[in-house]
Design a protein around this motif. Structure first.
Motif, PDB file in Angstrom:
ATOM      1  N   GLY A  11      -0.345 -43.171  -4.673  1.00 18.30           N
ATOM      2  CA  GLY A  11      -0.068 -42.192  -3.603  1.00 18.30           C
ATOM      3  C   GLY A  11      -0.360 -42.301  -2.383  1.00 18.30           C
ATOM      4  O   GLY A  11      -0.418 -43.665  -2.050  1.00 18.30           O
ATOM      5  N   PRO A  12      -0.422 -41.234  -1.347  1.00 18.55           N
ATOM      6  CA  PRO A  12      -0.304 -40.066  -1.774  1.00 18.55           C
ATOM      7  C   PRO A  12       0.934 -39.433  -2.106  1.00 18.55           C
ATOM      8  O   PRO A  12       2.166 -40.040  -1.774  1.00 18.55           O
ATOM      9  CB  PRO A  12      -0.889 -39.373  -0.669  1.00 18.55           C
ATOM     10  N   VAL A  13       0.937 -38.319  -2.979  1.00 22.03           N
ATOM     11  CA  VAL A  13       2.222 -37.730  -3.479  1.00 22.03           C
ATOM     12  C   VAL A  13       2.121 -36.290  -3.414  1.00 22.03           C
ATOM     13  O   VAL A  13       0.917 -35.623  -3.449  1.00 22.03           O
ATOM     14  CB  VAL A  13       2.709 -38.180  -5.081  1.00 22.03           C
ATOM     15  N   GLU A  14       3.086 -35.462  -3.280  1.00 23.60           N
ATOM     16  CA  GLU A  14       3.397 -34.076  -3.352  1.00 23.60           C
ATOM     17  C   GLU A  14       2.865 -33.561  -4.803  1.00 23.60           C
ATOM     18  O   GLU A  14       3.233 -34.178  -5.636  1.00 23.60           O
ATOM     19  CB  GLU A  14       4.803 -33.513  -2.867  1.00 23.60           C
ATOM     20  N   MET A  15       2.327 -32.287  -4.872  1.00 18.92           N
ATOM     21  CA  MET A  15       2.012 -31.832  -5.918  1.00 18.92           C
ATOM     22  C   MET A  15       2.084 -30.363  -5.855  1.00 18.92           C
ATOM     23  O   MET A  15       2.475 -29.731  -4.654  1.00 18.92           O
ATOM     24  CB  MET A  15       0.648 -32.137  -6.369  1.00 18.92           C
ATOM     25  N   ARG A  16       1.900 -29.562  -6.965  1.00 23.03           N
ATOM     26  CA  ARG A  16       1.768 -28.177  -7.115  1.00 23.03           C
ATOM     27  C   ARG A  16       0.575 -27.745  -8.010  1.00 23.03           C
ATOM     28  O   ARG A  16       0.460 -28.024  -9.092  1.00 23.03           O
ATOM     29  CB  ARG A  16       3.144 -27.479  -7.633  1.00 23.03           C
ATOM     30  N   SER A  17      -0.435 -26.938  -7.209  1.00 23.76           N
ATOM     31  CA  SER A  17      -1.581 -26.549  -7.985  1.00 23.76           C
ATOM     32  C   SER A  17      -1.614 -25.303  -8.231  1.00 23.76           C
ATOM     33  O   SER A  17      -0.505 -24.620  -8.453  1.00 23.76           O
ATOM     34  CB  SER A  17      -2.725 -26.853  -6.966  1.00 23.76           C
ATOM     35  N   GLY A  18      -2.630 -24.624  -8.824  1.00 19.37           N
ATOM     36  CA  GLY A  18      -2.615 -23.329  -9.290  1.00 19.37           C
ATOM     37  C   GLY A  18      -2.553 -22.102  -8.575  1.00 19.37           C
ATOM     38  O   GLY A  18      -2.676 -22.418  -7.250  1.00 19.37           O
ATOM     39  N   ARG A  19      -1.775 -21.122  -9.079  1.00 21.35           N
ATOM     40  CA  ARG A  19      -1.597 -19.984  -8.080  1.00 21.35           C
ATOM     41  C   ARG A  19      -3.025 -19.136  -8.132  1.00 21.35           C
ATOM     42  O   ARG A  19      -4.029 -19.636  -8.465  1.00 21.35           O
ATOM     43  CB  ARG A  19      -0.711 -19.138  -8.776  1.00 21.35           C
TER      44      ARG A  19
END
Length: 289
Positions: free
Chosen positions: A195-203
């Motif tokens: 990475g670094p790479v894009e991600m999606r974490s918790g709402r």
């Protein structure tokens, strides 16, 4: 354009007049009430768009050699295309260069070394459009939205993602999960090995838990026992929270149910870097929450 997309645009347009004045990053909560994806994101997949990740720890078992030999299927072309969220009126009118001030206006202006007055100008729009075109962000209409800002965060982090020293440096591998910038990487000592790479974490209701964790189970072809949905290259590090791929865009205005979502390619590469027993460190707060 599908009936569902048209309905979403019309619903968004009815809310546009109620929107509060735009502010600088982080985006104000409720941004999803007045922005829509500026281009169709593909086949409607509610189980992927809403990402029903594991809420509880999975049943741990040893996958068979035959199961381990099967690679998860590839994502459809264009699955991870960066589609910006824009005012619905700009989508309907097919605006070429928006006059609207985006929620990340001041932050984007600073990043582009423009006068950071937080107000959209013709020159601002052209500068933002140039960046969007270079990064393949659509629609490239110069709107300072969350996807454009997220890509700027990634570009800025590529040289040294841990410049702020928020991820602890250790002699062993540490998977760093930066909720503030929605980025993840792996470092060993000061060397970045992934990475670094894009991600999606918790709402909001299901945030990715902060602090130290340990990768305790890995399953290349895991399927959620709660929802029956695929979690390719799953690497569990805290209860039901895991790194895993999703077969849809990471760029949604809500987060996951706690997991760290990645593109299939990034999840595959991370699978080949992390091992059982590796440490994970999570900090920060997802923007807009």
């Amino acid at each position: 354009m599908s009936t569902r997309v048209v309905a979403a645009l019309l619903a968004g347009a009815s809310l546009l007049s109620l929107a509060s004045p735009a502010r600088a990053a982080p985006a104000p909560p409720g941004i999803e009430t007045w922005l829509v994806a500026g281009a169709p994101t593909g086949t409607y997949r509610p189980w992927q768009l809403d990402t029903p990740d594991q809420a509880l720890p999975p049943t741990v078992y040893e996958p068979s050699a035959a199961e381990d030999a099967v690679e998860p299927p590839d994502a459809a072309p264009g699955t991870y295309a960066p589609v910006e969220y824009v005012p619905p009126a700009d989508v309907v009118s097919r605006t070429a260069c928006t006059k609207r001030t985006g929620p990340y206006q001041r932050a984007v202006e600073r990043w582009l070394k423009r006068p950071a007055d937080g107000r959209q100008s013709a020159a601002d729009c052209e500068a933002i459009r140039a960046f969007q075109r270079a990064q393949g962000i659509t629609p490239a209409i110069g709107f300072a939205g969350p996807v454009t800002w997220a890509r700027m965060q990634l570009v800025a982090a590529r040289g040294n993602p841990n410049a702020a020293k928020k991820c602890p440096v250790r002699s062993y591998r540490v998977a760093c999960v930066d909720l503030d910038r929605q980025l993840t990487w792996v470092q060993k000592g000061t060397k970045v090995v992934f990475g670094p790479v894009e991600m999606r974490s918790g709402r909001v209701a299901h945030p990715t838990r902060r602090g130290w964790h340990t990768v305790y189970w890995r399953h290349k072809n895991h399927v959620s026992s709660l929802y029956g949905t695929p979690m390719p290259y799953a690497q569990f590090f805290d209860g039901g929270e895991a790194f895993h791929a999703v077969y849809d865009t990471l760029h949604t205005l809500v987060g996951s149910m706690g997991c760290v979502n990645l593109t299939l390619g990034d999840a595959r590469r991370l699978w080949n870097v992390l091992k059982k027993g590796d440490r994970v460190y999570v900090w920060g707060r997802r923007p807009g929450t």
